[in-house]
Design a protein around this motif. Structure first.
Motif, PDB file in Angstrom:
ATOM      1  N   LEU A 216      32.697  41.930  45.253  1.00 14.21           N
ATOM      2  CA  LEU A 216      31.416  41.387  44.809  1.00 14.21           C
ATOM      3  C   LEU A 216      30.243  41.842  45.669  1.00 14.21           C
ATOM      4  O   LEU A 216      29.091  41.753  45.238  1.00 14.21           O
TER       5      LEU A 216
ATOM      6  N   TYR B 291      32.792  43.309  35.343  1.00 14.29           N
ATOM      7  CA  TYR B 291      31.492  43.715  35.884  1.00 14.29           C
ATOM      8  C   TYR B 291      30.627  44.290  34.787  1.00 14.29           C
ATOM      9  O   TYR B 291      31.121  44.984  33.890  1.00 14.29           O
TER      10      TYR B 291
ATOM     11  N   ILE C  64      29.539  40.772  29.633  1.00 18.44           N
ATOM     12  CA  ILE C  64      30.826  40.870  30.325  1.00 18.44           C
ATOM     13  C   ILE C  64      31.843  39.965  29.639  1.00 18.44           C
ATOM     14  O   ILE C  64      31.650  38.755  29.541  1.00 18.44           O
TER      15      ILE C  64
ATOM     16  N   ALA D  74      27.596  35.316  31.726  1.00 19.53           N
ATOM     17  CA  ALA D  74      27.625  36.718  32.159  1.00 19.53           C
ATOM     18  C   ALA D  74      27.352  37.735  31.048  1.00 19.53           C
ATOM     19  O   ALA D  74      27.858  38.854  31.093  1.00 19.53           O
TER      20      ALA D  74
ATOM     21  N   PHE E 141      22.778  42.924  38.031  1.00 21.63           N
ATOM     22  CA  PHE E 141      24.113  42.958  37.452  1.00 21.63           C
ATOM     23  C   PHE E 141      24.892  41.691  37.808  1.00 21.63           C
ATOM     24  O   PHE E 141      24.605  41.008  38.792  1.00 21.63           O
ATOM     25  N   ASN E 142      25.896  41.394  37.003  1.00 21.97           N
ATOM     26  CA  ASN E 142      26.803  40.272  37.212  1.00 21.97           C
ATOM     27  C   ASN E 142      28.219  40.789  37.395  1.00 21.97           C
ATOM     28  O   ASN E 142      28.555  41.898  36.977  1.00 21.97           O
ATOM     29  N   ALA E 143      29.056  39.967  38.002  1.00 18.54           N
ATOM     30  CA  ALA E 143      30.476  40.279  38.116  1.00 18.54           C
ATOM     31  C   ALA E 143      31.239  38.989  38.327  1.00 18.54           C
ATOM     32  O   ALA E 143      30.743  38.054  38.962  1.00 18.54           O
TER      33      ALA E 143
ATOM     34  N   MET F  90      38.719  41.948  38.025  1.00 21.30           N
ATOM     35  CA  MET F  90      37.270  41.918  38.169  1.00 21.30           C
ATOM     36  C   MET F  90      36.606  42.381  36.888  1.00 21.30           C
ATOM     37  O   MET F  90      36.997  43.381  36.289  1.00 21.30           O
TER      38      MET F  90
ATOM     39  N   GLY G 272      32.190  34.339  41.065  1.00 22.02           N
ATOM     40  CA  GLY G 272      31.372  35.392  40.509  1.00 22.02           C
ATOM     41  C   GLY G 272      29.904  35.306  40.856  1.00 22.02           C
ATOM     42  O   GLY G 272      29.409  34.297  41.369  1.00 22.02           O
TER      43      GLY G 272
ATOM     44  N   ASN H  86      20.536  37.546  42.141  1.00 21.89           N
ATOM     45  CA  ASN H  86      21.182  38.721  42.731  1.00 21.89           C
ATOM     46  C   ASN H  86      20.178  39.829  42.990  1.00 21.89           C
ATOM     47  O   ASN H  86      20.259  40.538  43.998  1.00 21.89           O
TER      48      ASN H  86
ATOM     49  N   VAL I 285      27.927  44.475  44.143  1.00 26.21           N
ATOM     50  CA  VAL I 285      27.199  44.151  42.909  1.00 26.21           C
ATOM     51  C   VAL I 285      25.738  43.922  43.275  1.00 26.21           C
ATOM     52  O   VAL I 285      25.402  42.954  43.945  1.00 26.21           O
TER      53      VAL I 285
END
Length: 442
Positions: free
Chosen positions: A288, A311, A145, A142, A295-297, A309, A165, A172, A291
């Protein structure tokens, strides 16, 4: 430079750094080391000095003096004036051999190599322990993050039950664009490639291999159990259609490629670890679901801390370099003060749960004949295989009808048997799609 407490290293003893690879991330790491030398010195307690950078091609202009560049990575990682090795070249070989050589020589290592760590963390962690070196890898999952260090340190006194995640920006971006525009997978993938979000060969991303490696790392850290990429059940997004996204929206959901690691209890009451990657529906109220893009989370659920969380930017040169530099500062401070990073923790040795024994909810899309008795026949097959139905929605069409069935929690094996039986019914034209439903309270 402001005055610092002098550690075992001494302020007059610079901490030498070698960087392996000068691609997008490596270039940013080198830039930060050089441009922020004073800040790094103050944060560490001693100067942090770039000793050399290993590259494949010495003829390319990299903005560095020739004496800093080398193609002899093997010699660089064991030099006496190198204390920390930063590996950002990627791949398994020769990165594995180079990191091992560095650790065996007592050098601390910072790496962003998720593919390597997913299968060889145990080997590398043992080398670090045997030679009293540090092995840091925040950037492997990630990007910028911070999630590895919170799992290892901040939650070390808690019991983590679940980590889920969005850890791949390419997939995504594709799923977000499909949901927003209604475009097909192939068209959005082509656009993602044109924009640079997808590689020329996108297999590692779209088939879930990248996310599976990251899931293995997260599971290993969260559950104190060594998990490799081969332990991760994996499905990609290449079979997701615009119709899947439309159907998800109709029931208040969206589709995301999820990396999941969770503690599950078997029928004997014993804990196991389930680790899996697949596209799934999640309710739009789930954190989630919002998102989007690249982007990642990551959401961590712990017994006492509850839901946390994380992000942010999951990839890219500068974001990933930020995570690398955080690890580099920690490793350098340990050198200066004589400390050590936490080593690998695999005391739990939990068994890995098979996907067939993992319960979840399902969203089954069927094309059926539009005639009396079809719904009864379909419901009968679900009941026969002990899969409880939560909701059924029917939509008519020129070619017949579409049934969308959402189940309660069921075992994967039971659902697979149900789908196989449904495909044999005369009244079922096709099982269009089977997607899992995650993130619900039920």
């Amino acid at each position: 430079m402001t005055e610092n407490k002098v550690g075992v290293w001494g302020q007059d003893h610079p901490i030498g750094v070698a960087v392996l690879g000068m691609g997008t991330v490596g270039t940013e790491v080198v830039r930060i080391i050089r441009d922020h030398a004073d800040d790094l010195c103050n944060r560490v307690g001693a100067p942090v000095v770039l000793r050399g950078v290993a590259v494949r091609d010495l003829t390319k202009d990299r903005g560095l003096s020739a004496d800093l560049l080398t193609t002899d990575a093997e010699t660089l990682v064991t030099r006496d004036d190198v204390d920390i090795v930063v590996e950002v070249m990627g791949g398994i070989d020769p990165a594995r051999a180079l990191i091992s050589a560095a650790l065996n020589a007592g050098k601390s290592v910072v790496t962003a190599n998720k593919a390597l760590l997913a299968d060889y963390t145990g080997e590398l962690a043992a080398a670090a322990e045997n030679h009293r070196a540090d092995l840091y890898f925040e950037a492997a999952v990630a990007g910028a993050i911070p999630v590895i260090r919170p799992l290892i340190q901040s939650l070390s006194g808690d019991r983590v039950n679940r980590v889920v995640g969005i850890v791949n920006g390419t997939t995504n971006f594709i799923l977000s664009a499909m949901a927003e525009t209604g475009a097909d997978y192939d068209d959005v993938l082509a656009e993602a490639t044109r924009l640079g979000y997808a590689e020329a060969d996108p297999t590692a991303d779209v088939e879930g291999y990248d996310a599976a490696a990251k899931a293995a790392i997260l599971a290993s850290v969260a559950f104190h159990t060594r998990v490799t990429s081969g332990d991760v059940y994996r499905e990609g997004i290449s079979k997701i259609t615009s119709e899947d996204l439309e159907t998800a929206a109709a029931v208040g959901c969206t589709v995301k490629l999820l990396a999941m690691a969770e503690r599950v209890t078997d029928e004997d009451g014993k804990d196991k670890v389930s680790v899996r990657v697949y596209p799934a529906l999640i309710p739009r109220k789930h954190p989630l679901a919002a998102v989007s893009g690249a982007f990642n989370a990551v959401v961590v659920e712990a017994e006492n801390a509850g839901r946390l969380m994380f992000y942010g930017q999951g990839a890219g040169g500068a974001p990933t370099a930020s995570a690398v530099m955080g690890d580099l500062v920690m490793a350098a401070r340990n050198k200066f003060f004589g400390g050590r990073a936490p080593g690998e923790s695999v005391y739990a040795e939990l068994p890995i749960a098979s996907i067939g024994d993992t319960p979840t909810r399902y969203h089954v899309n069927l094309q059926v004949a539009d005639r009396t008795g079809v719904l009864e026949a379909v419901a009968g097959e679900f009941a026969k295989h002990h899969v409880s139905i939560s909701t059924v929605r029917q939509e008519g069409s020129n070619a017949g009808a579409r049934l969308v069935v959402v189940t309660h929690h069921a075992q994967e094996s039971a659902l697979a048997d149900t789908v196989a039986a449904l495909a044999e019914l005369d009244s079922v034209t096709s099982v269009t799609s089977v997607l899992r439903l995650e993130g619900t309270e039920e």
